[in-house]
Design a protein around this motif. Structure first.
Motif, PDB file in Angstrom:
ATOM      1  N   UNK A   6       0.859  -1.188   0.000  1.00  0.00           N
ATOM      2  CA  UNK A   6       0.000   0.000   0.000  1.00  0.00           C
ATOM      3  C   UNK A   6       0.895   1.237   0.000  1.00  0.00           C
ATOM      4  N   UNK A   7       0.656   2.108  -0.951  1.00  0.00           N
ATOM      5  CA  UNK A   7       1.399   3.352  -0.998  1.00  0.00           C
ATOM      6  C   UNK A   7       0.451   4.460  -1.442  1.00  0.00           C
ATOM      7  N   UNK A  14      -4.080   6.026   3.427  1.00  0.00           N
ATOM      8  CA  UNK A  14      -3.272   4.822   3.600  1.00  0.00           C
ATOM      9  C   UNK A  14      -3.493   4.177   4.963  1.00  0.00           C
ATOM     10  N   UNK A  15      -3.629   4.997   6.003  1.00  0.00           N
ATOM     11  CA  UNK A  15      -3.846   4.443   7.346  1.00  0.00           C
ATOM     12  C   UNK A  15      -5.176   3.703   7.428  1.00  0.00           C
ATOM     13  N   UNK A  16      -6.196   4.259   6.786  1.00  0.00           N
ATOM     14  CA  UNK A  16      -7.502   3.591   6.743  1.00  0.00           C
ATOM     15  C   UNK A  16      -7.370   2.240   6.064  1.00  0.00           C
ATOM     16  N   UNK A  55       3.053  -0.980   4.113  1.00  0.00           N
ATOM     17  CA  UNK A  55       2.860   0.382   3.620  1.00  0.00           C
ATOM     18  C   UNK A  55       4.220   0.993   3.323  1.00  0.00           C
ATOM     19  N   UNK A  56       4.359   1.540   2.128  1.00  0.00           N
ATOM     20  CA  UNK A  56       5.601   2.194   1.703  1.00  0.00           C
ATOM     21  C   UNK A  56       5.263   3.626   1.348  1.00  0.00           C
ATOM     22  N   UNK A  57       5.994   4.577   1.906  1.00  0.00           N
ATOM     23  CA  UNK A  57       5.657   5.971   1.627  1.00  0.00           C
ATOM     24  C   UNK A  57       6.885   6.774   1.222  1.00  0.00           C
ATOM     25  N   UNK A  81       1.658 -10.799  -5.439  1.00  0.00           N
ATOM     26  CA  UNK A  81       1.877  -9.431  -4.973  1.00  0.00           C
ATOM     27  C   UNK A  81       0.888  -8.491  -5.653  1.00  0.00           C
ATOM     28  N   UNK A  82       0.162  -7.729  -4.842  1.00  0.00           N
ATOM     29  CA  UNK A  82      -0.756  -6.715  -5.348  1.00  0.00           C
ATOM     30  C   UNK A  82      -0.335  -5.363  -4.785  1.00  0.00           C
ATOM     31  N   UNK A  83      -0.399  -4.337  -5.636  1.00  0.00           N
ATOM     32  CA  UNK A  83      -0.004  -2.990  -5.221  1.00  0.00           C
ATOM     33  C   UNK A  83      -1.199  -2.060  -5.334  1.00  0.00           C
ATOM     34  N   UNK A  84      -1.487  -1.343  -4.251  1.00  0.00           N
ATOM     35  CA  UNK A  84      -2.534  -0.325  -4.258  1.00  0.00           C
ATOM     36  C   UNK A  84      -1.881   1.034  -4.035  1.00  0.00           C
TER      37      UNK A  84
END
Length: 287
Positions: A6-7, A14-16, A55-57, A81-84
């Motif tokens: 998640x990024x 992102x926190x949600x 989570x990557x920010x 692997x899925x990226x949002x």
């Protein structure tokens, strides 16, 4: 393992999203440096973990260019692997930061990098973060959270993690032009030319999922012609997007208020394609 990365832009939710997947039983790590991703996955796999979310920010900005290679390495090892990537309009982000009175996470870091005593404006921070995160935006599925409530976003994330791996997920999304075209759609179709149920007082409080509205639009020859044209367009070009190894194809259907005509069209199209494709349905202005 099923791995969800998640990024996205600070303030986009992102926190949600991370809280939703944690509640769903995922092992979650926030603000993970990308260089540690493969080692973390190996450790979790040895401990029997089946689902994990990281989570990557932008605080790991100097490592973001390598994320694509890391994801490919994980997939070659057999992991799903899925990226949002969550985003929102700058106007929405500014309003959210103003409401919470939080400073932008990059404000002090960028100020130090520029060796300046002058604080950066919120707009400058948002623009800089968009640039820093651009390597990630095109690796996965983009979700525009502008004008979405936290509860609405939670439901969308639940849909995302509930969909099993597929070569392509076809998404139909209704929206209101008066609010703005979503940032996350690949194709946009305008159904405002159809007769508007809003002007019928009995239909006004309903949505395009209610039978009375469906009957009203089913009786319109123009609505059936437009449905056929959109369906045929998607039918024709969907194989090309599959050959291009796309993970998602999002079709946006817009009307004035996002309540009647666009919702009806999305539901009708989804019903057709659900017979042979993995389909997700999203309605921005209705619940």
């Amino acid at each position: 393992m099923r791995i969800l990365l998640i990024s996205g832009i600070s303030g986009s939710g992102k926190s949600v999203a991370l809280n939703v997947v944690e509640d769903a039983g995922y092992y979650c790590v926030d603000n993970l440096p990308p260089s540690l991703l493969i080692e973390l996955v190996k450790t979790l796999e040895s401990e029997g973990v089946k689902t994990a979310a990281m989570a990557i920010d932008s605080r790991s900005a100097h490592q973001l260019q390598s994320v694509g290679e890391t994801v490919e390495s994980l997939r070659q090892l057999g992991h799903e692997v899925k990226i949002l990537f969550l985003t929102a309009s700058s106007e929405t982000l500014i309003a959210r930061f103003s409401e919470t009175r939080r400073s932008h996470p990059l404000s002090h870091l960028l100020q130090q990098q520029r060796l300046s005593c002058t604080p950066l404006s919120l707009t400058e921070c948002i623009d800089a973060e968009r640039t820093l995160l651009s390597p990630l935006q095109f690796l996965g599925h983009v979700i525009d959270t502008s004008n979405l409530s936290a509860n609405h976003l939670r439901n969308w994330i639940k849909d995302e993690i509930g969909v099993e791996h597929a070569s392509l997920i076809l998404m139909f999304e209704s929206f209101a032009f008066k609010v703005g075209v979503p940032l996350d759609v690949d194709f946009v179709f305008d159904v405002r030319i159809l007769p508007n149920p809003h002007y019928d007082h009995a239909l006004r409080p309903l949505t395009g999922r209610d039978q009375a509205v469906v009957d009203f639009l089913e009786a319109q020859a123009m609505a059936q012609d437009l449905y056929s044209d959109i369906r045929n367009f998607v039918d024709k070009w969907l194989p090309a997007f599959k050959r291009d190894s796309r993970s998602y194809l999002t079709i946006g259907i817009g009307c004035t208020g996002g309540q009647h005509r666009s919702v009806y069209m999305v539901e009708k199209l989804a019903k057709h394609f659900q017979q042979r494709e993995r389909v997700l349905i999203r309605h921005r202005q209705t619940h």
